[in-house]
Design an enzyme around this catalytic site. Structure first.
Site, mmCIF file in Angstrom:
data_model
loop_
_atom_site.group_PDB
_atom_site.id
_atom_site.type_symbol
_atom_site.label_atom_id
_atom_site.label_comp_id
_atom_site.label_asym_id
_atom_site.label_seq_id
_atom_site.Cartn_x
_atom_site.Cartn_y
_atom_site.Cartn_z
ATOM 1 N N GLU A 239 -82.224 -70.533 -45.840
ATOM 2 C CA GLU A 239 -82.281 -70.329 -47.293
ATOM 3 C C GLU A 239 -80.913 -69.947 -47.873
ATOM 4 O OE1 GLU A 239 -85.482 -67.436 -47.900
ATOM 5 O OE2 GLU A 239 -86.949 -69.058 -47.786
ATOM 6 N N GLU B 289 -91.549 -72.786 -43.934
ATOM 7 C CA GLU B 289 -92.255 -71.500 -43.885
ATOM 8 C C GLU B 289 -93.376 -71.533 -44.909
ATOM 9 O OE1 GLU B 289 -89.656 -68.170 -44.641
ATOM 10 O OE2 GLU B 289 -88.187 -68.769 -43.141
#
Ligand SMILES: *[C@@H]1O[C@H](CO)[C@@H](O)[C@H](O)[C@H]1NC(C)=O
Ligand SMILES: *[C@@H]1O[C@H](CO)[C@@H](O)[C@H](O)[C@H]1NC(C)=O
Ligand SMILES: *[C@@H]1O[C@H](CO)[C@@H](O)[C@H](O)[C@H]1NC(C)=O
Ligand SMILES: *[C@@H]1O[C@H](CO)[C@@H](O)[C@H](O)[C@H]1NC(C)=O
Ligand SMILES: *[C@@H]1O[C@H](CO)[C@@H](O)[C@H](O)[C@H]1NC(C)=O
Length: 474
Positions: A123, A270
């Site tokens: 991220e 995720e």
């Protein structure tokens, strides 16, 4: 049995077996490293096998973890942490060295680790990073893929970048998937990355969190975070959205279309729901979320504008007591298994909604003893300082508002904190003093829904347990 019957039975059995495998093979788990007392990786791998989990996503390339996966056939996504991006972006030689040590060495015939992806960063464009990795991520991605190609594994192992869903959005005045596009501040960069992935046959990896939609917006319609169809649907370009997961996923599909890569493969890196540390983070909500998610994935119907099977990784496998709680106390409670490898609730990973019980990991515990506040303590002025100290090094996230231990008294609070610290220190007697106001007891100190845990015996390197200021008392 007549022959045709046997044949029918055999082919049915084969069919069922393939159906089972097909569903589970699209579903993996994130296995995170931020744990003070990690379960032996070999036990974790046994647990994965016992639960037919055939894909894992890691956040590094820790050799104990990766070696435990050798020869199992389990697909592995290795990870490069964000702090490695800068040097990989500037120095191609570093990318070659990374691939040599962390890919080539493991995939060799001798070890046979089934590496399929290398995640370059995690991220990295998260808004809260203030652009720290905006310059380095794309060149690092290119260098790692180039090194994989040079090592002769580039056709099988793809470099990817797991991105938070905050890299794309829809305007506030038109909050529908078809209005989606990549974030303005990184738009050109995202388009370049998307084209690189496309030319390389690599997928876009995105993390999607309905829990965070709810957590970040008090006006968010709660039912829309789940999959049971109770929410008021959104209609967009003739498609109906009954949950935020689909709406979010399709916002990405529209963003990719606008970038000229409408059919780029997407993997959900995720997805999950935490069970503690917030008013909406509990076992009931997590079970509701996963029941819906797994049934949805099991139907292989995808989303309204991508009606094909979705590949994804649950976040996460096991609770991580060393994760930063900056985003919220729930951060340490994402596991579908507790710190000691016990399943938190029933779930059917094959997506058939059978309410199956997951197989736990084999672990050994420290002795059954707890550290608590002494009865009839007079020096109450010592309470606050010692509790703060214990909580700064032990995990007290279960004490907060909406959490499993929120109802405790001031004294029970102190006991909870003392015990978490004591367990963190492997029950070292010097870790249960706190200026003379604490004692070790053998009667289970848990009360109601509030578990006072006993830590496991772990092969953790001593460095992983916070030793800072150990045994200081106030
Ligand atoms: C390989 O991965 C490990 C663990 O993530 C890391 O510490 C090490 O620096 C990597 N090797 C190279 C040569 O970069
Ligand atoms: C590695 O994973 C791929 C993809 O799931 C699978 O097709 C292959 O059989 C696995 N390899 C081994 C050696 O198990
Ligand atoms: C980003 O900026 C904010 C506000 O200026 C600051 O508090 C935070 O520490 C910064 N984060 C990083 C990772 O640099
Ligand atoms: C116990 O600790 C929690 C977390 O610090 C706090 O919110 C709560 O108010 C405390 N309870 C009492 C009775 O002091
Ligand atoms: C202590 O009690 C709690 C709940 O009352 C239970 O879940 C836990 O397993 C017990 N711990 C031990 C070590 O017996």
């Amino acid at each position: 049995m007549a022959l045709p019957e046997i044949l029918l039975w055999v082919s049915l059995a084969t069919l069922m077996a393939t159906a089972d495998a097909a569903t589970t093979s699209l579903l993996g788990v994130n296995w995170g490293p931020m744990v003070s007392h990690p379960i032996d990786p070999k036990s974790v791998v046994k647990m994965l096998k016992a639960n037919h989990i055939n894909k894992v996503k890691l956040f590094d390339a820790n050799s104990d973890t990766v070696n435990a996966l050798a020869g199992t056939g389990i697909e592995v996504m290795l990870g490069i942490p964000n702090d490695g991006l800068d040097s990989l972006s500037k120095d191609y030689g570093k990318a070659e060295a990374w691939v040599r040590q962390n890919v080539t060495a493991f995939v060799s015939a001798k070890l046979a680790v089934n590496v399929t992806y290398v995640a370059v960063g995690n991220e990295p464009f998260l808004k809260s990073y203030n652009g720290s990795f905006v310059k380095s991520t794309f060149p690092a991605l290119q260098n790692v893929q180039k090194a994989l190609n040079k090592a002769g594994v580039g056709d099988k192992i793809k470099a990817v970048v797991p991105l938070n869903a905050d890299v794309y959005n829809s305007p506030a005045n038109k909050p529908v998937p078809s209005a989606g596009d990549f974030r303005q501040d990184i738009h050109k960069l995202m388009v370049n990355i998307v084209h690189f992935l496309q030319s390389n046959n690599a997928p876009f990896v995105v993390n999607i969190y309905p829990f965070l939609s709810l957590y970040n917006n008090p006006n968010f319609p709660k039912d829309f975070a789940f999959f049971d169809g109770n929410a008021r649907p959104i209609v967009d370009s003739g498609k109906t959205y009954s949950n935020v997961f689909d709406a979010n996923f399709d916002t990405l599909v529209w963003s990719l279309k606008k970038a000229g890569a409408g059919d780029l493969k997407i993997i959900v890196g995720e997805v999950g729901w935490p069970t503690n540390g917030d008013i909406n983070a509990n076992v009931a909500n997590a079970k509701r979320f996963y029941d819906g998610l797994l049934l949805k994935l099991g139907k292989n119907q995808g989303t309204p504008i991508r009606p094909i099977p979705i590949e994804g990784y649950i976040f996460s496998l096991i609770d991580e007591d060393m994760k930063s709680v900056l985003p919220g106390s729930f951060e340490r409670h994402w596991g579908i298994f507790t710190y000691d490898g016990k399943p938190k609730f029933s779930m059917d990973l094959s997506g058939k909604g059978m309410g199956k019980h997951l197989v736990p990991a084999q672990v050994e515990y420290l002795p059954f003893q707890w550290c608590v506040l002494k009865k009839d303590v007079k020096e109450l002025y010592k309470l606050a300082g010692n509790m703060d100290y214990a909580c700064s090094l032990g995990d007290c996230t279960a004490l907060g508002y909406g959490s499993s231990c929120n109802g405790l008294s001031k004294y029970e609070n102190a006991s909870y904190a003392f015990n978490m610290y004591f367990q963190m220190q492997d029950q070292d007697v010097r870790g249960c003093d706190f200026g003379g106001i604490a004692e070790i007891v053998t009667k289970n100190a848990s009360t109601g829904d509030c578990l006072f845990p006993i830590q496991i015996i772990s092969s953790a390197l001593p460095g992983q347990v916070p030793a800072l200021g150990l045994f200081v008392t106030f």
